[in-house]
Design an enzyme around this catalytic site. Structure first.
Site, PDB file in Angstrom:
ATOM      1  N   LYS A 193     -22.741  15.827 -67.204  1.00  0.00           N
ATOM      2  CA  LYS A 193     -22.605  16.873 -66.186  1.00  0.00           C
ATOM      3  C   LYS A 193     -22.110  16.235 -64.899  1.00  0.00           C
ATOM      4  O   LYS A 193     -22.739  15.326 -64.366  1.00  0.00           O
ATOM      5  CB  LYS A 193     -23.950  17.560 -65.954  1.00  0.00           C
ATOM      6  CG  LYS A 193     -24.008  18.462 -64.732  1.00  0.00           C
ATOM      7  CD  LYS A 193     -25.441  18.902 -64.426  1.00  0.00           C
ATOM      8  CE  LYS A 193     -25.537  19.615 -63.090  1.00  0.00           C
ATOM      9  NZ  LYS A 193     -26.938  19.959 -62.736  1.00  0.00           N
ATOM     10  N   LYS A 195     -29.346  27.429 -52.719  1.00  0.00           N
ATOM     11  CA  LYS A 195     -30.560  26.638 -52.576  1.00  0.00           C
ATOM     12  C   LYS A 195     -31.080  26.697 -51.139  1.00  0.00           C
ATOM     13  O   LYS A 195     -30.317  26.958 -50.208  1.00  0.00           O
ATOM     14  CB  LYS A 195     -30.268  25.163 -52.918  1.00  0.00           C
ATOM     15  CG  LYS A 195     -29.871  24.885 -54.349  1.00  0.00           C
ATOM     16  CD  LYS A 195     -29.520  23.415 -54.519  1.00  0.00           C
ATOM     17  CE  LYS A 195     -29.095  23.086 -55.936  1.00  0.00           C
ATOM     18  NZ  LYS A 195     -30.214  23.154 -56.882  1.00  0.00           N
ATOM     19  N   ASP A 206     -25.727  15.399 -58.043  1.00  0.00           N
ATOM     20  CA  ASP A 206     -25.810  16.293 -59.195  1.00  0.00           C
ATOM     21  C   ASP A 206     -24.724  15.996 -60.239  1.00  0.00           C
ATOM     22  O   ASP A 206     -24.627  16.687 -61.247  1.00  0.00           O
ATOM     23  CB  ASP A 206     -25.727  17.755 -58.752  1.00  0.00           C
ATOM     24  CG  ASP A 206     -26.484  18.684 -59.685  1.00  0.00           C
ATOM     25  OD1 ASP A 206     -27.392  18.210 -60.402  1.00  0.00           O
ATOM     26  OD2 ASP A 206     -26.169  19.881 -59.712  1.00  0.00           O
ATOM     27  N   GLU A 223     -26.321  25.994 -63.283  1.00  0.00           N
ATOM     28  CA  GLU A 223     -24.900  25.853 -63.584  1.00  0.00           C
ATOM     29  C   GLU A 223     -24.577  24.681 -64.497  1.00  0.00           C
ATOM     30  O   GLU A 223     -23.575  24.700 -65.217  1.00  0.00           O
ATOM     31  CB  GLU A 223     -24.110  25.717 -62.275  1.00  0.00           C
ATOM     32  CG  GLU A 223     -24.002  24.319 -61.679  1.00  0.00           C
ATOM     33  CD  GLU A 223     -25.345  23.709 -61.289  1.00  0.00           C
ATOM     34  OE1 GLU A 223     -25.462  22.475 -61.291  1.00  0.00           O
ATOM     35  OE2 GLU A 223     -26.284  24.467 -60.983  1.00  0.00           O
ATOM     36  N   ARG A 237     -25.870  23.566 -67.233  1.00  0.00           N
ATOM     37  CA  ARG A 237     -25.852  23.903 -68.665  1.00  0.00           C
ATOM     38  C   ARG A 237     -24.584  24.661 -69.044  1.00  0.00           C
ATOM     39  O   ARG A 237     -24.124  24.568 -70.180  1.00  0.00           O
ATOM     40  CB  ARG A 237     -27.111  24.695 -69.016  1.00  0.00           C
ATOM     41  CG  ARG A 237     -27.233  26.044 -68.367  1.00  0.00           C
ATOM     42  CD  ARG A 237     -28.655  26.569 -68.346  1.00  0.00           C
ATOM     43  NE  ARG A 237     -29.485  25.819 -67.408  1.00  0.00           N
ATOM     44  CZ  ARG A 237     -30.785  26.042 -67.209  1.00  0.00           C
ATOM     45  NH1 ARG A 237     -31.402  26.993 -67.893  1.00  0.00           N
ATOM     46  NH2 ARG A 237     -31.469  25.335 -66.340  1.00  0.00           N
TER      47      ARG A 237
END
Length: 489
Positions: free
Chosen positions: A254, A266, A277, A338, A340
């Site tokens: 990812k 958020k 991330d 997001e 996944r």
């Protein structure tokens, strides 16, 4: 790119010890026993090393820990670093000793007196890994530390054993740099360019642009990035070091270069941490770099989905329904779930194109995994016991914490949607598990698969044994070892 501090392996020279300017590291066994080099240091310092070994404080030192003597008599060194270590230490203790020496040495010229120390290459890996410093944006950043000198009685043998470890260190540093970079620098374009540059070390790198992804039907991935000015991409890295024609093993990461949460935005507090991330993609990139540098005798393909999740007039909304490359439809309940969606399309593409012998995906996927496992262990989810056991064994051997969690139909039922084939979230309960269940829907029936949720271990707020606070590079060592054990014999 940050590179590990250079280590020069040389034959032990007892006469050179007294003249070294900087810091000198020496090892004492649990019982205070000294090898030839330690005895030389003890004579130079008129018994200071023996007095330290006899002191009560030495007995309380743990294996791998160090103490320091400043400006030792009889030597030009500014400090003598004394590490407590058995002559035949464990891998973990040897690396810890190297890391502690690196911390104590800082940027000073360093001489390490290894003599006949067993696991000296692991000491050198600890030295290299703990010497990492991400200071690219500090105006007062110091010059790179000088090369370390590592004296051993059989330097050629130690250097030969350490060579693959140098490749590991460079892979870990590459991952750490990517995870530490700010999002205004590490855009999807910049990330892809850094990966493309690894063609120079033998990787075959291909970049799929948005038009390519649209043709392939990767609409769950594209939906995540449609509110950003940074174009979404998939980068494919192939290392073909195994038998020609053998199917590869696949690593999927990812790569959300920044995650605002999208329309499901958020809270402001801590959002700056969402530069990490893309940690899963960073680990995949680091592993591929290591495999290429050490010329691994295995066929491995690494695929990363690079996107940015931003709120915008074009951004994906809660309530939207998108169609995956597989053909399944997904109702978007929360645009902050997001990762996944990115992985779903890349996982399917990896299986569809490469028919891999197995797949491991990595993602900073859920905050729930931090609630469950803290910052000590990554979450491990798998449909294949043999593959899971192989990874867990490798992770344990490398000292990278990992803990297996369950999967099951009861968790999968939480993903049922009234209007689509599935929802992208399953509620608060067992959030990490329902996220893994979502991903499993995009794994073909006979494909061995592991999902690694690395949200708690990719970047941390305090120092670890082998890394300063910030990006850890967790997973590079474990995955490299698993590939060596599983495919290279």
């Amino acid at each position: 790119m940050t590179t590990p501090r250079e280590i020069n392996f040389k034959e032990t020279d007892l006469d050179a010890i007294a003249e070294w300017e900087g810091r000198v590291a020496v090892f004492l066994g649990e019982d205070g026993k000294m090898d030839q080099t330690a005895r030389r240091v003890n004579r130079l310092t008129k018994g200071a090393l023996a007095r330290m070994a006899d002191a009560p404080g030495f007995a309380k030192m743990k294996l791998g820990e160090t103490k320091e003597l400043s400006w030792p008599a009889g030597m030009k060194a500014e400090a003598l670093i004394v590490a407590r270590l058995d002559r035949r230490p464990s891998t973990e203790d040897a690396r810890k000793a190297g890391a502690e020496i690196a911390k104590a040495a800082g940027t000073s010229p360093l001489l390490v007196l290894a003599g006949n120390l067993n696991r000296a290459p692991d000491v050198s890996l600890g030295l290299a890994l703990r010497g990492y410093d991400f200071n690219a944006y500090k105006s007062d950043a110091k010059d790179p530390a000088p090369a370390m000198t590592f004296m051993a009685n059989k330097p050629e043998e130690v250097a030969a054993e350490a060579a693959p470890m140098a490749a590991i260190a460079e892979g870990v540093f590459f991952t750490r740099d990517l995870v530490n970079e700010p999002a205004n620098v590490l855009t999807t374009d910049d990330f892809a360019a850094r990966l493309a540059a690894m063609q120079e070390i033998g990787l075959d790198v291909e970049i799929l642009e948005e038009a390519d992804l649209e043709k392939l039907g990767m609409r769950t991935l594209l939906g995540v990035g449609q509110g950003s000015e940074s174009p979404s991409k998939v980068v494919v890295m192939q290392w073909n070091g195994g038998k020609k024609g053998d199917k590869p093993f696949a690593l999927v990461g990812k790569g959300v270069v920044f995650d605002t949460g999208g329309i499901s935005i958020k809270p402001a507090g801590g959002m700056e941490d969402m530069t990490m991330d893309m940690g899963g993609a960073g680990v995949v990139a680091g592993v591929m770099r290591t495999l290429a540098l050490r010329k691994a005798k295995a066929n491995v393909v690494g695929l990363v989905g690079l996107v940015e999740n931003m709120p915008d007039g074009k951004a994906q909304r809660p309530g939207d329904v998108v169609k995956s490359m597989k053909g399944d439809t997904v109702e978007i309940i929360n645009t902050d779930a997001e990762g996944r969606l990115v992985l779903a399309d890349v996982l399917w593409y990896a299986q569809d194109r490469f028919e891999p012998t197995g797949v491991i995906d990595l993602a900073t996927l859920t905050g729930a995994i931090i609630i469950g496992l803290g910052h000590e262990n990554a979450g491990v989810f798998s449909n294949d016991d043999a593959l899971a056991d192989a990874f867990l064994k490798a992770a344990k051997a490398e000292g990278e914490g990992a803990w297996r969690l369950p999967l099951g139909q009861a968790y999968d039922d939480a993903l049922k949607s009234r209007i689509a084939d599935m929802k992208n979230v399953g509620g608060r309960a067992a959030g990490s598990i329902t996220a893994a269940q979502f991903l499993q829907r995009f794994i073909k029936k006979d494909t061995p698969w592991i999902h690694l949720d690395i949200a708690g271990v990719a970047s941390v707020k305090s120092d670890t044994t082998l890394a300063p606070k910030g990006a850890t590079g967790w997973g590079v060592m474990a995955l490299d070892r698993m590939i060596r054990d599983k495919f290279e014999g």
